[in-house]
Scaffold this motif. Structure first.
Motif, PDB file in Angstrom:
ATOM      1  N   ALA A  17      -7.170  -1.381   0.706  1.00 10.16           N
ATOM      2  CA  ALA A  17      -5.865  -1.111   0.104  1.00 10.16           C
ATOM      3  C   ALA A  17      -5.835  -1.618  -1.331  1.00 10.16           C
ATOM      4  CB  ALA A  17      -4.752  -1.757   0.917  1.00 10.16           C
TER       5      ALA A  17
ATOM      6  N   HIS B 121      -7.901   0.667  -3.396  1.00  9.87           N
ATOM      7  CA  HIS B 121      -7.143   1.911  -3.594  1.00  9.87           C
ATOM      8  C   HIS B 121      -6.162   1.748  -4.753  1.00  9.87           C
ATOM      9  CE1 HIS B 121      -4.533   5.256  -1.494  1.00  9.87           C
ATOM     10  NE2 HIS B 121      -4.972   5.626  -2.683  1.00  9.87           N
TER      11      HIS B 121
ATOM     12  N   HIS C 299       0.829  -1.207   0.000  1.00  7.64           N
ATOM     13  CA  HIS C 299       0.000   0.000   0.000  1.00  7.64           C
ATOM     14  C   HIS C 299       0.863   1.257   0.000  1.00  7.64           C
ATOM     15  CE1 HIS C 299      -3.151   2.766   1.936  1.00  7.64           C
ATOM     16  NE2 HIS C 299      -3.526   2.545   0.700  1.00  7.64           N
TER      17      HIS C 299
ATOM     18  N   TYR D  11      -4.797   7.987   5.090  1.00 10.41           N
ATOM     19  CA  TYR D  11      -5.022   7.200   3.881  1.00 10.41           C
ATOM     20  C   TYR D  11      -6.234   7.749   3.120  1.00 10.41           C
ATOM     21  CZ  TYR D  11      -1.933   3.604   5.922  1.00 10.41           C
ATOM     22  OH  TYR D  11      -0.871   2.922   6.458  1.00 10.41           O
TER      23      TYR D  11
END
Length: 878
Positions: free
Chosen positions: A736, A739, A706, A766
């Motif tokens: 993650a 993302h 990540h 984040y």
């Protein structure tokens, strides 16, 4: 230390004073409170804020010396010579005229400090002025003192409102200490000073000044800590003496017994002293009688009373009283769990010890509650009193020395005790304790092999399992996964292994499982071992540390920030902090720092990491980990001190805790990124990921992969994160992966959805990073969602304002200096015409500039400007 003590807290009281002065309140305000609570300072701060062109301020202080002189209390604000031959009423009228003279249109404010000491004429004058409304009256009075009737009438007749100051809160105490000491203060030190001072600013000041004079307040890694006993300087003793006063012998005896034995049961106190004297001591507010369940206990009215009384008590009388307390409790049967500890301390302090075994039992009880100074004291006393050479005393004291950061002393005791071993059970204890001391206390990496060799010579499986439990956690910390699994499973499969041995081995294997991708399973297993802790906690309380290490690792890897807060509030945290157990409290501060960093509060993370480092630096175990966490937090904030912290991490890190390398190396990545070397940071990440893959540390790999996404290399991490999301437990893996996928495809809407996922988990940094990239993608697509994304990014940036990471800094729309100026004014609500007048442009030109600004920032009008500017991390756009 800064010489001046600042003014903190009391915002509500200051606001109330301002309201009364401005005429929005009543005719006056009386501030009540005990001596030293801050009445005078509050009054002074309120008067300091007044505009002297609007107010005529008359400030006076009453004293004992002036309390018998006519108008003595107001001598500072009245003419020096009083007219002769006037009646008292005439004198009052003269004084009023003198006070109001030259006031003209100014509002008159009469402020009297310590108004309970006013002489009768001054008190009458203050009352008359308040009643007539000629001036606003502000006064302070001390709680518990006799107050003149005219002053009391101020609030009883509702001419003025009375506000009694509460003690400073713990957080206000911390803020005041930070200001005085010029830096952050360790939370444990704040708590101790707050409890001792009970929020009284005067007592706090005296405590700090005395401790500073004795060099018992020191700074380490930017954190101030207080060590040692409460310092009783003469000035502090005088402050306490004014409260205690001169006591009659029977009342003094009550106070002395409570000082030596608190908390002490009321029946025990009345047996040792006179019941009527106990009643009188309570009336004088020297003691507090408090119902606690079915018992009634007695404590001193203030913690510092005990320090003064104990130091003033003649040694022979103190010994007699302590021995009496011990005899009374022993005669009653020592029914409460802590009676053993209390009696042992009384026997030790009265020089009436005749058996070292009660001292050993008390020592173990103190260790079980992580009161390390007391455990060491009792243990050393038991060792000194042992004339027969008992192995159990030596072994217990040695392991306590180890966990009190005195491993050299512990090892010396163990080496002397080897000749005292009489059976395999003792041999197992000796091997385990010596291994713990040499491995974690001395950094000896060969300790697991020596343990294994020693265990092979033990006949009973139960004894072998005890040693192997310790060996398992050593091998786990050394990152010898194969060896840890082999030994740990042998312990867990042993039917004769004790619950403590299984908890130790099991928690070590659970730690490994968390790293390998099963943190939720780890949390369940640790909870099961914790449920059996009553079977081993008193005997080996340090086993709790193994559970806490596994639990802390699992909580962070699972992304469960709520669980971290629950752990911080749990019993172990309170015991470790209160008992000066640096290893335990430092470890908890470390996990709290990690959680703060994940939440995006990098300033708090750095503060907690410093606190952890200051506590752990004296030991050999987790100091390097704490320094790495500090470096990580500082790097995320763009602080150049991150490099120095990383160097400290490398210097302090020990291979005895090699399993912690993922956190160390991730910190190194972000320090490199903070220096602007993104390619170097990514190169380090690739090395780390290869190592994590080889070790099978899938949960750590989620964070590392990540990090690639966060540094702008989402396409490199997408496939692996998608794979990890199907196998790694916890909250982070799935978002993650999403993302990575959204960033790789530049899908703004998906990125915005991921930002919401992270925000729901409390991982605001984040979330902000995902939202920042979403803004860029949506702008590029000229999507109407760009404005929504900007608003969300602005809100998320407010939750992590100090964070500066590549995702938050890349690429921003560039505004010219003139555009920045216009944007700021327009965002503040200034109309175009007024903007034009301020910067000497035409309104049409301003509007043209605004149109270009809207396009650059991706907003539809003025309504979106404020959010767009707040969302930009560049300091010149704040």
């Amino acid at each position: 230390m800064h010489p001046a003590w600042g003014f903190v807290g009391r915002a509500g009281e200051l606001s109330r004073l301002a309201e009364f002065v401005s005429g929005e309140g009543g005719r006056g305000l009386v501030i009540g409170g005990v001596a030293g609570i801050g009445k005078t300072r509050l009054l002074r701060e309120a008067l300091k804020s007044l505009d002297r062109s609007e107010f005529k301020v008359l400030a006076a202080t009453a004293t004992i010396a002036t309390s018998s002189l006519p108008f003595g209390g107001l001598a500072h604000v009245l003419p020096p010579m009083q007219p002769a031959g006037l009646s008292q009423a005439g004198l009052v009228r003269w004084a009023i005229d003198a006070l109001l003279e030259d006031a003209n249109t100014a509002k008159v404010v009469l402020a009297v400090d310590d108004a309970h000491l006013l002489d009768p004429l001054s008190a009458a004058l203050v009352y008359f002025v308040a009643r007539s409304g000629m001036a606003r009256v502000f006064a302070s009075v001390r709680t518990g003192e006799t107050v003149p009737d005219p002053i009391r009438a101020l609030w009883t007749e509702e001419l003025a409102e009375r506000v009694d100051l509460a003690p400073l809160t713990e957080s206000e105490t911390g803020a005041l200490l930070a200001e005085v000491l010029g830096g952050q203060v360790d939370s444990g030190s704040v708590g101790r000073l707050w409890r001792l001072s009970e929020g009284n600013a005067l007592l706090l000041r005296e405590l700090v000044m005395a401790a500073h004079a004795r060099a018992e307040i020191s700074e380490s890694y930017g954190i101030w800590r207080w060590t040692g006993a409460p310092p009783m300087a003469p000035s502090l003793t005088e402050v306490v003496d004014t409260r205690i006063g001169n006591l009659q012998p029977d009342i003094r005896a009550v106070v002395e017994f409570v000082a030596h034995g608190e908390p002490i049961g009321l029946p025990l106190l009345t047996q040792a002293t006179d019941a009527r004297a106990v009643e009188r001591a309570e009336e004088l507010q020297l003691i507090r009688v408090v119902p606690e369940g079915r018992r009634v206990t007695v404590r001193l009215a203030h913690p510092l009373y005990g320090e003064v009384v104990r130091r003033r008590s003649p040694l022979t009388r103190a010994h007699r009283q302590l021995a009496t307390l011990a005899e009374l409790v022993e005669k009653a049967g020592a029914k409460r769990r802590d009676d053993l500890l209390r009696v042992a301390v009384w026997r030790l302090d009265s020089n009436t010890v005749d058996n070292p075994l009660p001292l050993l039992g008390a020592c173990q009880q103190a260790f079980a509650s992580f009161d390390m100074p007391l455990a060491c004291r009792l243990g050393q006393a038991a060792l000194d009193a042992d004339r027969e050479g008992r192995f159990d005393i030596a072994e217990s004291v040695a392991i306590i020395m180890m966990f009190a950061d005195r491993p050299d002393e512990g090892l010396a005791i163990l080496d002397r005790a080897e000749s005292l071993i009489t059976d395999d059970a003792q041999r197992a204890r000796w091997l385990a304790s010596r291994g713990i001391t040499t491995y974690w206390g001395m950094g000896d990496l060969k300790s697991p092999e020596r343990l294994a060799a020693g265990a092979s010579g033990l006949a009973a499986p139960r004894d072998r399992a005890w040693v192997q439990g310790v060996e398992t956690i050593m091998r786990t910390h050394r990152n010898d996964q194969e060896g840890a699994h082999a030994v740990g499973l042998e312990v867990l499969d042993c039917a004769e292994a004790t619950p403590g041995s299984k908890a130790l081995a099991g928690s070590a294997l659970s730690h490994l499982r968390a790293a390998r991708g099963e943190p939720l399973r780890t949390l369940r297993e640790v909870a099961e071992y914790q449920a059996d802790s009553a079977q081993w906690r008193d005997d080996t309380p340090y086993f709790q540390l193994a559970l806490e290490v596994a639990r802390n690792t699992a909580m962070i890897l699972a992304g469960d920030l709520d669980a971290v807060q629950a752990t911080i509030a749990a019993e172990f945290s309170g015991l470790a902090d209160a008992g000066d157990f640096s290893l335990g409290s430092g470890m908890l501060a470390l996990v709290e720092a990690q959680a703060a960093r994940l939440s995006g509060n990098v300033e708090s993370a750095a503060r907690l990491a410093r606190q952890s480092l200051s506590r752990l630096a004296s030991g050999q175990i987790f100091a390097g980990h704490a320094a790495a966490e500090l470096a990580h937090a500082l790097a995320l904030a763009g602080d150049p001190a991150a490099e120095e912290a990383m160097a400290d991490a490398d210097r302090l890190h020990r291979q005895t805790v090699a399993i912690l390398y993922p956190d160390l190396e991730r910190a190194r990545v972000w320090v490199r990124a903070g220096l602007g070397d993104i390619d170097g940071a990514v190169s380090l990440l690739h090395e780390l990921i290869a190592r994590l893959t080889a070790d099978g540390f899938a949960a750590y790999e989620v964070f590392a992969q990540h990090d690639l996404v966060r540094l702008g290399f989402a396409s490199e991490a997408t496939d692996r994160l998608t794979e990890l999301a199907t196998s790694v437990q916890g909250a982070l893996a799935a978002p993650a992966a999403r993302h990575a996928q959204a960033a790789a495809t530049n899908d703004g809407c998906a990125l915005l959805a991921v930002a919401e996922e992270f925000a729901g988990l409390g991982m605001n940094l984040y979330a902000a990073e995902a939202a920042a990239i979403a803004v860029q993608a949506l702008r590029h697509q000229r999507s109407p969602q760009a404005s929504t994304a900007l608003d969300r990014l602005a809100a998320l940036r407010d939750l992590c304002p100090a964070a500066i990471t590549p995702s938050l800094l890349t690429p921003k729309s560039t505004l010219t200096a003139r555009e920045r100026q216009i944007a700021r004014l327009a965002a503040a609500g200034v109309p175009s015409k007024q903007i034009a007048e301020q910067i000497f442009l035409s309104p049409r030109t301003v509007d043209n500039h605004l149109l270009r600004i809207y396009v650059k920032l991706g907003v539809n009008g003025r309504a979106g400007l404020a959010a767009a500017l707040r969302a930009l991390a560049s300091p010149d756009l704040q």
